[in-house]
Design a protein around this motif. Structure first.
Motif, mmCIF file in Angstrom:
data_model
loop_
_atom_site.group_PDB
_atom_site.id
_atom_site.type_symbol
_atom_site.label_atom_id
_atom_site.label_comp_id
_atom_site.label_asym_id
_atom_site.label_seq_id
_atom_site.Cartn_x
_atom_site.Cartn_y
_atom_site.Cartn_z
ATOM 1 N N LYS A 1 0.830 -1.206 0.000
ATOM 2 C CA LYS A 1 0.000 0.000 0.000
ATOM 3 C C LYS A 1 0.864 1.256 0.000
ATOM 4 O O LYS A 1 0.578 2.228 -0.699
ATOM 5 C CB LYS A 1 -0.951 0.000 1.198
ATOM 6 N N ALA B 1 1.194 4.136 -2.881
ATOM 7 C CA ALA B 1 0.975 5.556 -2.573
ATOM 8 C C ALA B 1 2.189 6.384 -2.965
ATOM 9 O O ALA B 1 2.061 7.505 -3.471
ATOM 10 C CB ALA B 1 0.672 5.721 -1.089
ATOM 11 N N LEU C 1 2.512 7.762 -6.443
ATOM 12 C CA LEU C 1 1.656 8.890 -6.793
ATOM 13 C C LEU C 1 2.346 10.232 -6.538
ATOM 14 O O LEU C 1 1.891 11.277 -7.004
ATOM 15 C CB LEU C 1 0.352 8.839 -5.987
ATOM 16 N N GLU D 1 -4.813 17.766 -2.288
ATOM 17 C CA GLU D 1 -5.541 16.840 -3.159
ATOM 18 C C GLU D 1 -4.881 15.458 -3.167
ATOM 19 O O GLU D 1 -5.552 14.432 -3.222
ATOM 20 C CB GLU D 1 -5.596 17.400 -4.580
ATOM 21 N N LEU D 2 -3.548 15.438 -3.088
ATOM 22 C CA LEU D 2 -2.810 14.174 -3.059
ATOM 23 C C LEU D 2 -2.989 13.429 -1.739
ATOM 24 O O LEU D 2 -2.937 12.194 -1.705
ATOM 25 C CB LEU D 2 -1.314 14.432 -3.275
ATOM 26 N N GLY E 1 -5.518 12.787 0.080
ATOM 27 C CA GLY E 1 -6.605 11.815 0.084
ATOM 28 C C GLY E 1 -6.273 10.544 -0.667
ATOM 29 O O GLY E 1 -6.826 9.475 -0.389
ATOM 30 N N LYS E 2 -5.347 10.648 -1.618
ATOM 31 C CA LYS E 2 -4.977 9.495 -2.435
ATOM 32 C C LYS E 2 -3.823 8.687 -1.829
ATOM 33 O O LYS E 2 -3.664 7.507 -2.148
ATOM 34 C CB LYS E 2 -4.579 9.963 -3.833
ATOM 35 N N THR E 3 -3.014 9.325 -0.984
ATOM 36 C CA THR E 3 -1.827 8.648 -0.469
ATOM 37 C C THR E 3 -1.989 8.123 0.959
ATOM 38 O O THR E 3 -1.093 7.465 1.480
ATOM 39 C CB THR E 3 -0.600 9.594 -0.499
ATOM 40 N N SER E 4 -3.120 8.427 1.603
ATOM 41 C CA SER E 4 -3.350 7.890 2.951
ATOM 42 C C SER E 4 -3.604 6.387 2.846
ATOM 43 O O SER E 4 -4.432 5.941 2.046
ATOM 44 C CB SER E 4 -4.551 8.582 3.598
ATOM 45 N N CYS F 1 -7.477 13.494 7.395
ATOM 46 C CA CYS F 1 -7.709 13.196 5.980
ATOM 47 C C CYS F 1 -9.174 13.380 5.591
ATOM 48 O O CYS F 1 -9.494 13.629 4.430
ATOM 49 C CB CYS F 1 -7.264 11.774 5.667
#
Length: 226
Positions: A6, A10, A13, A27-28, A30-33, A176
């Motif tokens: 995981k 992440a 990204l 914005e990132l 939320g995608k990398t948590s 987050c």
């Protein structure tokens, strides 16, 4: 150091060769948590300061517009406990609360604030409160005559920042789950505050680097003004 799948996903990204605007970084986030729980979002500064110099010791407080995402338990030591309670203090009182801390090792609160007339009594517990970071201090806005104002600000999201011996400042700026615009507002508020308190004696670059990071997630380098 080996990381899980995981984390590695992440990490892909995040472009480590560039810096991101606050808006892009948020914005990132939320995608990398990568946690199953609502991860905290933190900001980390590496400052070009000499903390051994009295005029380069970075310390203060800042109110996060959107709060911290955490319910803060406030203990107010004052001769006006009713006023503190009305302002939202979780615990308010005088010597009796200090005796409870001393005798029962009671620390069911996150921050302590106090009015000046109580500092003599609080000082007697300095060896107990100090190591836990609970000692009220005028520099952090936790000692003053207006107990209602102090309590309301602490409950609203007032946080302390302080540079460590290596010139690093780390503090939480939200969760987050925050609306991106709210998280962006918190981050910009902290960045502006750190830039605002730049010591006049610092020459050249002041902020060496600044990163946004989530609990257990990869860091994102911010592009900020200096």
């Amino acid at each position: 150091m080996k990381h899980g799948k995981k984390y590695e996903a992440a990490l892909k990204l995040v472009d480590k060769t560039r810096t991101y605007s606050v808006k892009e970084a948020v914005e990132l986030i939320g995608k990398t948590s990568i946690t199953k729980f609502d991860a905290s979002v933190g900001i980390s500064f590496s400052l070009n300061i000499n903390t051994k110099s009295a005029d380069q010791q970075i310390r203060g407080t800042v109110i996060l517009p959107a709060g911290t995402g955490k319910t803060v338990k406030v203990c107010a030591i004052t001769s006006k406990p009713d006023v503190a309670k009305e302002a939202g203090a979780d615990f308010a009182g005088g010597k009796e609360l200090l005796e409870k801390i001393r005798d029962e090792k009671w620390f069911d609160f996150d921050v302590m604030c106090a009015t000046p007339e109580m500092m003599g009594e609080i000082g007697k517990l300095g060896r107990v409160l100090g190591p836990k970071g609970l000692m009220p201090n005028p520099k952090t806005g936790t000692v003053g005559p207006d107990i209602a104002k102090m309590v309301s600000e602490l409950k609203a999201g007032k946080v302390e920042y302080r540079a460590d011996k290596d010139g690093n400042v780390n503090l939480a700026v939200g969760k987050c789950s925050f609306d991106p615009s709210k998280l962006e507002e918190n981050v910009k508020t902290v960045v502006n505050q750190i830039l605002k308190v730049r010591p006049a004696s610092v020459k050249g670059v002041y902020v060496k680097s600044c990163h946004l990071v989530t609990t257990m997630g990869p860091s994102i380098k911010l592009a900020i003004g200096d």
